[in-house]
Design an enzyme around this catalytic site. Structure first.
Site, mmCIF file in Angstrom:
data_model
loop_
_atom_site.group_PDB
_atom_site.id
_atom_site.type_symbol
_atom_site.label_atom_id
_atom_site.label_comp_id
_atom_site.label_asym_id
_atom_site.label_seq_id
_atom_site.Cartn_x
_atom_site.Cartn_y
_atom_site.Cartn_z
ATOM 1 N N ASP A 62 0.863 -1.086 0.012
ATOM 2 C CA ASP A 62 0.005 0.158 0.071
ATOM 3 C C ASP A 62 0.691 1.420 -0.176
ATOM 4 O O ASP A 62 0.308 2.220 -0.445
ATOM 5 C CB ASP A 62 -0.995 0.116 1.223
ATOM 6 C CG ASP A 62 -0.177 -0.272 2.353
ATOM 7 O OD1 ASP A 62 1.005 -0.174 2.504
ATOM 8 O OD2 ASP A 62 -0.999 -0.142 3.526
ATOM 9 N N HIS A 63 2.050 1.078 0.426
ATOM 10 C CA HIS A 63 2.980 2.421 0.420
ATOM 11 C C HIS A 63 3.669 2.616 -0.771
ATOM 12 O O HIS A 63 3.381 3.606 -1.531
ATOM 13 C CB HIS A 63 3.884 2.387 1.597
ATOM 14 C CG HIS A 63 3.361 2.391 3.099
ATOM 15 N ND1 HIS A 63 2.310 1.508 3.482
ATOM 16 C CD2 HIS A 63 3.924 3.309 3.874
ATOM 17 C CE1 HIS A 63 2.143 2.008 4.749
ATOM 18 N NE2 HIS A 63 2.946 3.171 4.891
ATOM 19 N N ASP A 117 3.897 -1.133 11.276
ATOM 20 C CA ASP A 117 3.489 0.348 10.724
ATOM 21 C C ASP A 117 2.845 1.040 12.253
ATOM 22 O O ASP A 117 2.141 0.346 12.750
ATOM 23 C CB ASP A 117 2.449 0.257 9.663
ATOM 24 C CG ASP A 117 2.092 1.676 8.933
ATOM 25 O OD1 ASP A 117 2.667 2.055 8.151
ATOM 26 O OD2 ASP A 117 1.389 2.637 9.850
ATOM 27 N N ARG A 377 -0.214 13.021 9.604
ATOM 28 C CA ARG A 377 1.136 13.673 9.995
ATOM 29 C C ARG A 377 1.303 14.839 9.196
ATOM 30 O O ARG A 377 1.100 14.924 8.079
ATOM 31 C CB ARG A 377 2.099 12.780 9.844
ATOM 32 C CG ARG A 377 2.165 11.734 10.928
ATOM 33 C CD ARG A 377 3.222 10.662 10.858
ATOM 34 N NE ARG A 377 3.214 9.955 12.273
ATOM 35 C CZ ARG A 377 3.384 8.470 12.163
ATOM 36 N NH1 ARG A 377 4.021 7.923 10.923
ATOM 37 N NH2 ARG A 377 3.215 7.945 13.206
ATOM 38 N N SER A 542 6.771 7.441 12.900
ATOM 39 C CA SER A 542 6.649 6.212 12.343
ATOM 40 C C SER A 542 7.412 5.026 13.197
ATOM 41 O O SER A 542 8.135 5.096 13.854
ATOM 42 C CB SER A 542 6.994 6.158 10.795
ATOM 43 O OG SER A 542 8.338 5.954 10.817
ATOM 44 N N ARG A 544 9.323 2.723 11.063
ATOM 45 C CA ARG A 544 10.284 2.377 10.267
ATOM 46 C C ARG A 544 11.607 2.179 10.980
ATOM 47 O O ARG A 544 12.159 3.192 11.459
ATOM 48 C CB ARG A 544 10.591 3.637 9.166
ATOM 49 C CG ARG A 544 10.968 4.830 9.516
ATOM 50 C CD ARG A 544 10.996 5.775 8.455
ATOM 51 N NE ARG A 544 9.757 6.149 8.146
ATOM 52 C CZ ARG A 544 9.220 7.245 7.777
ATOM 53 N NH1 ARG A 544 9.886 8.427 7.466
ATOM 54 N NH2 ARG A 544 8.039 7.812 7.778
HETATM 55 C C1 MIC Z 1 3.997 6.800 8.177
HETATM 56 O O1 MIC Z 1 2.888 6.988 8.164
HETATM 57 O O2 MIC Z 1 5.031 7.443 8.485
HETATM 58 C C2 MIC Z 1 4.526 5.282 7.429
HETATM 59 C C3 MIC Z 1 5.080 5.569 6.290
HETATM 60 O O3 MIC Z 1 3.146 4.766 7.545
HETATM 61 C C4 MIC Z 1 5.082 4.482 8.804
HETATM 62 C C5 MIC Z 1 5.866 3.359 8.227
HETATM 63 C C6 MIC Z 1 7.307 3.534 7.336
HETATM 64 O O4 MIC Z 1 7.889 4.155 7.453
HETATM 65 O O5 MIC Z 1 7.192 2.511 6.510
HETATM 66 C C7 MIC Z 1 4.552 4.426 10.067
HETATM 67 O O6 MIC Z 1 3.636 4.947 10.356
HETATM 68 O O7 MIC Z 1 5.203 3.502 10.658
HETATM 69 FE FE1 SF4 Z 2 -0.046 5.052 4.838
HETATM 70 FE FE2 SF4 Z 2 1.248 5.971 7.243
HETATM 71 FE FE3 SF4 Z 2 -0.055 7.462 5.638
HETATM 72 FE FE4 SF4 Z 2 -1.470 5.447 6.898
HETATM 73 S S1 SF4 Z 2 -0.065 7.264 7.839
HETATM 74 S S2 SF4 Z 2 -1.937 6.428 4.946
HETATM 75 S S3 SF4 Z 2 0.013 3.886 6.885
HETATM 76 S S4 SF4 Z 2 1.746 6.363 4.990
#
Ligand code: MIC
Ligand code: SF4
Length: 648
Positions: A62-63, A117, A377, A542, A544
């Site tokens: 999905d990313h 995630d 975010r 996140s 990550r």
């Molecule tokens: C995000 O919203 O920052 C992400 C991308 O979903 C991350 C995960 C990632 O960095 O792959 C998260 O929220 O954990």
């Molecule tokens: Fe995707 Fe993270 Fe954004 Fe949610 S907050 S839509 S999991 S990138």
């Protein structure tokens, strides 16, 4: 007992439910997404387990859905084949955002879920105890290991009354962010209770638990009640329901009261989710971009409201308006009625069901743009445009802005709110999920050139001679540490390549400086190791683990901060990077870039649980650390993978 404790008790493998103590929980379900999943599965593979030991594990794409080179497509193939091999359900690109899809098709009240995630707590919307975690912790859970957390405080959020028209669930969580701040939720579970709970649908509850992550919370949870049952019935999953309510006399470790009937439309201003004000106080600011979607606000209910509000209207010509429905189910159902037509005809750009603009996968706004997003975010630069001004708001506020071209209070602009009628039955078609074969041992895992093996991490030395390679302030997010976005995300499976972008937007010299420390002192008697000095809430955001792995790859051995965010702290330990805190916060001010800091006898001191001091420019600094025996062993071994190999 309250809801949280009822679920914890049912899953407690080690420790006691005493605030601040480490507890180990049995994990029923796991989820991964593609940007963190490749690492998680490489780590799982290294553990030598033949099949996942969970009740259910799902791997979502999905990313990284923008395929501007071979990298993402290679990763998708790797994920598809490794899922089949190890007994994991595979959800290909186009099926939707992991949290939305998991809620619709797989989540079960009362079960535990961890996901690689940070927004995995979305599952709390149906009464799951769901946590964000690093990929390695998810890999361990798939291998049947417990998931460790510090027993949090359980805070009752007592919801009174009922929301007024054009005020929504997003405003509830924004209000909580206003009260508690982005670090106020650390070591807390927010459990929602009170008469207001009954007035909120499952998608509304999920918006709230989703964004509980921005509070820094361990997780957030709603009870599982008749409304949960109704949602699951409509999803054709009535048998997944169990009732989980707090006992009438249940106790909590704190309480926050929110009167829903007094809430007004709210908005988080740049560049922090807790920078919240009333929309009416900043009305009139010209808007360049509006986005409705992300795992926070992309449910069918959000999309039907969008369609109904836009029906027969045209969006303002100064606005670029993008809509990303959260799942294939949502977009398919929109297309069965006039809803999709109404959205398209208003002038919207409809994107595929994926994270998309939320993670900078396209739709970067123009220079200096004001962008209103229903996402969770708004860290500086996350949109892909460094000087963009990103605001976070509800779909209602986003719609008013899309139509007027400026920040507008929807409760003043619109008339009566349209009544959204939810379908009796959702469109259920699980054909796009790939169920793994009973015996996957013959499946060949396909690895494209983008997939690089993990490096080895060295054991902790007796002493550490650190040199400050970076000095930063409060609330440094993982987006600061290792940015996402369409250019960098495709390198998630390639640590040597992605580490070149570490702290890219914060300090362009960091990578060269860290490498220089590593190179210059290698082999000398006192080997200097890179360290980072940070303020409060270091590593928020996140899950990550690249935000630990990449600095680690560049030779960072210690992060000394005022305090840490939960998931990042766990990730640092998992990769053998020592998270330490200042004993006296004022010592943060006297620390500086390029300073050398000596941690003499650190290993023995930590092992014995003695008081730790560091020497910087001849001055003694008091250092705090707080590790369980398990965490100490992981750190000494140079990370969890080393520890597992040693103990296998
Ligand atoms: C995000 O919203 O920052 C992400 C991308 O979903 C991350 C995960 C990632 O960095 O792959 C998260 O929220 O954990
Ligand atoms: Fe995707 Fe993270 Fe954004 Fe949610 S907050 S839509 S999991 S990138």
């Amino acid at each position: 007992m309250n809801v949280s404790k009822k679920i914890i008790v049912n899953h407690l493998i080690s420790g006691e439910m005493k605030i601040g103590e480490e507890i180990g929980l049995k994990i029923d379900q796991t989820l991964t997404q593609d940007a963190t999943g490749t690492m998680a599965y490489l780590q799982f593979e290294a553990m030598g387990v033949s099949k996942v030991k969970t009740e259910l594990s799902v791997s979502y794409i999905d990313h990284n859905t923008l395929q501007s080179g071979f990298e993402n497509a290679d990763d998708h193939k790797f994920l598809q084949t490794i899922a089949a091999k190890y007994g994991i359900v595979f959800s290909p690109a186009g099926n939707g955002i992991c949290h939305q899809v998991h809620l619709e098709r797989f989540g079960v009240p009362g079960k535990t879920l961890i996901g690689s995630d940070s927004h995995t707590p979305t599952g709390g919307g149906i009464g799951m105890l769901a946590f964000g975690a690093g990929g390695l912790d998810v890999a361990c859970a798939m291998a049947g290991q417990p998931f460790y957390i510090t027993m949090p405080k359980i805070i009752k959020v007592d919801l009174k009354g009922k929301l007024r028209d054009w005020v929504s669930a997003k405003d509830i969580i924004l209000e909580l962010l206003r009260i508690e701040s982005v670090k106020g939720g650390r070591s807390k579970i927010y459990e929602f209770a009170g008469e207001g709970v009954r007035t909120l649908s499952v998608p509304e509850r999920a918006t709230i638990t989703n964004m509980g992550t921005e509070l820094g919370a361990t997780t957030s949870v709603f009870p599982s009640d008749e409304i949960t049952k109704d949602f699951l019935e409509r999803q054709g999953r009535a048998d997944a329901w169990t009732e989980i309510l707090p006992d009438a006399d249940s106790e909590y470790d704190g309480e926050i009261i929110i009167d829903l009937s007094e809430l007004e439309p709210l908005i988080a201003q740049p560049h922090m989710p807790d920078n919240v004000v009333k929309v009416k106080d900043i009305e009139g600011i010209k808007v360049d971009q509006v986005g409705i979607g992300s795992c926070t606000n992309s449910s069918l209910a959000d999309m039907l409201l969008t369609a109904e509000t836009l029906k027969g209207k045209k969006i303002n010509q100064g606005v670029s308006f993008v809509v990303s429905p959260g799942s294939r189910q949502v977009i398919a159902m929109l297309s069965q009625s006039d809803a999709l037509f109404n959205i398209i005809e208003s002038g919207a750009r409809v994107l595929e069901s994926a994270c998309g603009p939320c993670i900078g996968m396209g739709q970067a706004p123009k220079s200096g743009a004001v962008s209103l997003r229903t996402f969770n975010r708004n860290f500086e630069g996350r949109s892909g445009t460094k000087d963009a001004q990103v605001y976070l708001c509800s779909p209602e506020v986003a719609l008013a802005a899309a139509l007027t071209g400026k920040i507008t209070d929807p409760s003043k602009y619109f008339g009566k709110k349209p009544q959204i009628k939810m379908p009796e039955k959702f469109l259920i078609d699980d054909a796009q999920f790939q169920t793994p074969p009973a015996d996957g041992s013959k499946v060949e895992v396909v690895r494209g050139p983008n997939i690089k093996p993990l490096p080895d991490f060295s054991q902790m030395g007796a002493d550490i001679y650190g040199k400050v390679a970076l000095y930063v302030g409060d609330n440094i997010s993982t987006d600061h540490i290792l940015p996402a976005g369409a250019k960098i995300l495709p390198l998630r499976s390639n640590l040597p390549a992605i580490s070149e972008y570490t702290f890219n937007a914060v300090d362009k010299e960091f990578v060269a400086r860290a490498k220089d420390i590593k190179r210059r002192y290698d082999g000398k008697k006192f080997k200097l190791e890179g360290m980072i000095v940070g303020g409060e809430n270091y590593g928020q955001g996140s899950s990550r683990e690249h935000a630990a792995l990449a600095p680690g790859y560049l030779g960072i051995k210690v992060v000394l901060a005022k305090s840490f965010a939960r998931i990042h702290l766990a990730n640092l330990i998992n990769f053998g990077i020592i998270p330490l805190t200042f004993g006296n916060p004022q010592d943060y001010d006297s620390t500086a870039l390029n300073q050398e800091i000596h941690f003499e006898n650190i290993k023995k001191t930590i092992k014995d649980g003695d008081r730790l001091f560091a020497i910087a420019d001849g001055k003694k600094i008091k250092i705090n650390y707080d590790f369980t025996q398990r965490q100490k062993e992981i750190l000494f071994a140079g990370g969890l993978l080393n520890w597992i190999k040693r103990n296998a």
